[in-house]
Motif scaffolding. Structure first.
Motif, PDB file in Angstrom:
ATOM      1  N   UNK A   1       0.877  -1.455   0.098  1.00  0.00           N
ATOM      2  CA  UNK A   1       0.009   0.169   0.015  1.00  0.00           C
ATOM      3  C   UNK A   1       0.987   1.409   0.060  1.00  0.00           C
ATOM      4  N   UNK A   2       2.075   1.401   0.704  1.00  0.00           N
ATOM      5  CA  UNK A   2       2.762   2.472   0.871  1.00  0.00           C
ATOM      6  C   UNK A   2       3.501   2.457  -0.708  1.00  0.00           C
ATOM      7  N   UNK A   3       3.787   1.611  -1.440  1.00  0.00           N
ATOM      8  CA  UNK A   3       4.173   1.722  -2.627  1.00  0.00           C
ATOM      9  C   UNK A   3       3.246   2.238  -3.614  1.00  0.00           C
ATOM     10  N   UNK A   4       2.252   1.848  -3.318  1.00  0.00           N
ATOM     11  CA  UNK A   4       0.772   2.473  -4.156  1.00  0.00           C
ATOM     12  C   UNK A   4       0.739   3.804  -3.823  1.00  0.00           C
ATOM     13  N   UNK A   5       0.768   4.295  -2.655  1.00  0.00           N
ATOM     14  CA  UNK A   5       0.256   5.534  -2.368  1.00  0.00           C
ATOM     15  C   UNK A   5       1.454   6.728  -2.086  1.00  0.00           C
ATOM     16  N   UNK A   6       2.494   6.516  -2.509  1.00  0.00           N
ATOM     17  CA  UNK A   6       3.417   7.462  -2.163  1.00  0.00           C
ATOM     18  C   UNK A   6       4.332   7.765  -3.432  1.00  0.00           C
ATOM     19  N   UNK A   7       5.221   8.566  -3.258  1.00  0.00           N
ATOM     20  CA  UNK A   7       6.014   8.933  -4.630  1.00  0.00           C
ATOM     21  C   UNK A   7       7.477   9.290  -3.988  1.00  0.00           C
ATOM     22  N   UNK A   8       8.199   9.228  -5.087  1.00  0.00           N
ATOM     23  CA  UNK A   8       9.804   9.623  -4.647  1.00  0.00           C
ATOM     24  C   UNK A   8      10.596   8.509  -3.981  1.00  0.00           C
ATOM     25  N   UNK A   9      11.517   8.641  -3.519  1.00  0.00           N
ATOM     26  CA  UNK A   9      12.568   7.836  -2.788  1.00  0.00           C
ATOM     27  C   UNK A   9      11.811   6.908  -2.001  1.00  0.00           C
ATOM     28  N   UNK A  10      10.781   7.404  -1.090  1.00  0.00           N
ATOM     29  CA  UNK A  10      10.149   6.292  -0.193  1.00  0.00           C
ATOM     30  C   UNK A  10       9.376   5.368  -1.097  1.00  0.00           C
ATOM     31  N   UNK A  11       8.893   5.764  -2.071  1.00  0.00           N
ATOM     32  CA  UNK A  11       8.213   4.714  -2.908  1.00  0.00           C
ATOM     33  C   UNK A  11       8.786   3.707  -3.301  1.00  0.00           C
ATOM     34  N   UNK A  12      10.227   4.130  -3.865  1.00  0.00           N
ATOM     35  CA  UNK A  12      11.168   3.206  -4.245  1.00  0.00           C
ATOM     36  C   UNK A  12      11.484   1.998  -3.217  1.00  0.00           C
ATOM     37  N   UNK A  13      11.781   2.646  -2.078  1.00  0.00           N
ATOM     38  CA  UNK A  13      12.132   1.454  -0.710  1.00  0.00           C
ATOM     39  C   UNK A  13      11.049   0.964  -0.449  1.00  0.00           C
ATOM     40  N   UNK A  14       9.828   1.727  -0.395  1.00  0.00           N
ATOM     41  CA  UNK A  14       8.594   0.543  -0.041  1.00  0.00           C
ATOM     42  C   UNK A  14       8.460  -0.413  -1.142  1.00  0.00           C
ATOM     43  N   UNK A  15       8.698  -0.357  -2.499  1.00  0.00           N
ATOM     44  CA  UNK A  15       8.738  -1.439  -3.369  1.00  0.00           C
ATOM     45  C   UNK A  15       9.898  -2.563  -3.226  1.00  0.00           C
ATOM     46  N   UNK A  16      10.860  -2.070  -2.688  1.00  0.00           N
ATOM     47  CA  UNK A  16      12.128  -3.023  -2.613  1.00  0.00           C
ATOM     48  C   UNK A  16      11.740  -3.808  -1.137  1.00  0.00           C
TER      49      UNK A  16
END
Length: 335
Positions: free
Chosen positions: A181-196
């Motif tokens: 959900x964090x990867x879906x709802x955020x952007x930028x660096x935090x999104x990339x780290x959430x995906x990993x």
């Protein structure tokens, strides 16, 4: 076999718990990720803001599930809330403190004040994600219920290996659901780290989830629960693969289906019992001996048919309004 209203309400209560765990699952996961994923307090605010508009609405499903159980299966409600008095008291306190933390966190600008409330969000989210697995694990495993349909065990009986594994499983699965959900709802660096992180958590979650599902099937498994267990593990694998391919929307759908599948295994393994007795099978609470009168169930059915669409439409509208991604650039510097 003719379908009875008490069977219908067993299914409806299962649906309510499914909705609660689907929504609050990523909600709890986000709370845990405020320590695991966020690198600073700004990123913690980003994560908290992803669930800020919806966390309280998600809890409506819990209130409805408890209320429906009280009205449709009063014996189930009485035995459940007396037998799990202390665990459910901790759940209630955590829900209260978590809600207060969301609201009070920004009432003062002091850094220590805000850090303390952020710690409350983390610990209550972690405890809730774990306790629900322990509680449902005990229900599926069976409890020391006597001929009077009362729980006669102790708190120590609830801390058995199967239930504790259930707690680890729900904690891992909800945290994975939250990272997707964090990867879906955020952007930028935090999104990339959430995906990993979602990819790593998916692999970690697979181990306790597979062990818990296998143990459940050995305890009370039949063909329907076996199918649900296979679909649950398949959904987890599909969520990881979709996340690896960058399809975050599909990854969230599949992670949610993993949560749905786990709850389905719980209730399919239970039926027609609602609280099995480990002392004597004939003393188990079932959908028949724990239910209200047919007239009560009939009135409840009409009320549910009238109210449920309104609740679903309102909550769907809320998620649609707050559908956009957020990032650190949306956090005011003054905060």
């Amino acid at each position: 076999m003719e379908l009875q209203l008490h069977d219908v309400w067993f299914v409806l209560i299962a649906v309510l718990w499914t909705g609660y765990f689907f929504l609050e699952g990523f909600d709890f996961g986000i709370g845990v990720l405020t320590r695991l994923l966020a690198r600073d307090r700004t990123e913690k605010r980003v994560l908290i803001n992803t669930i800020g508009p919806v966390w309280d609405g998600n809890e409506v499903w819990l209130v409805t599930a408890a209320g429906a159980t009280f009205a449709a299966f009063p014996e189930w409600y009485a035995t459940l809330f007396s037998g799990f008095y202390l665990p459910l008291l901790v759940v209630l306190l955590c829900l209260i403190l978590r809600g207060v933390a969301f609201e009070y966190r920004v009432k003062r600008s002091g850094e220590q004040w805000q850090r303390n409330w952020e710690s409350v969000i983390f610990w209550t989210s972690l405890l809730l994600a774990t306790l629900w697995g322990v509680i449902f694990g005990n229900i599926v495993r069976g409890l020391r219920i006597d001929r009077d349909l009362e729980y006669v065990g102790t708190l120590g009986d609830l801390l058995n290996p199967y239930a504790l594994l259930g707690g680890v499983t729900t904690l891992a699965l909800f945290t994975f659901h939250g990272s997707v959900f964090a990867a879906l709802k955020t952007e930028g660096e935090i999104r990339d780290r959430a995906r990993r992180m979602a990819l790593r958590l998916g692999a970690v979650t697979a181990v306790p989830l597979a062990c818990f599902l296998l143990w459940t099937l050995l305890l009370r498994g039949e063909a329907p629960s076996l199918v649900a267990a296979v679909l649950t593990l398949s959904a987890l694998a599909a969520a990881v693969l979709a996340g690896r391919a960058g399809r975050e929307g599909w990854s969230f759908v599949f992670s949610g289906l993993g949560v749905v599948g786990l709850v389905a295994v719980f209730f399919l393994a239970l039926f027609p019992d609602v609280m099995p007795s480990t002392l004597d099978e004939s003393w188990s609470l079932t959908v028949t001996n724990a239910s209200s009168s047919p007239y009560t169930l009939k009135i409840m059915t009409w009320c549910a048919l009238a109210a449920t669409p309104v609740v679903l439409l309102y909550q769907s509208w809320t998620y649609w309004v707050f559908r956009k991604r957020i990032g650190t650039r949306h956090i005011a510097v003054s905060h």
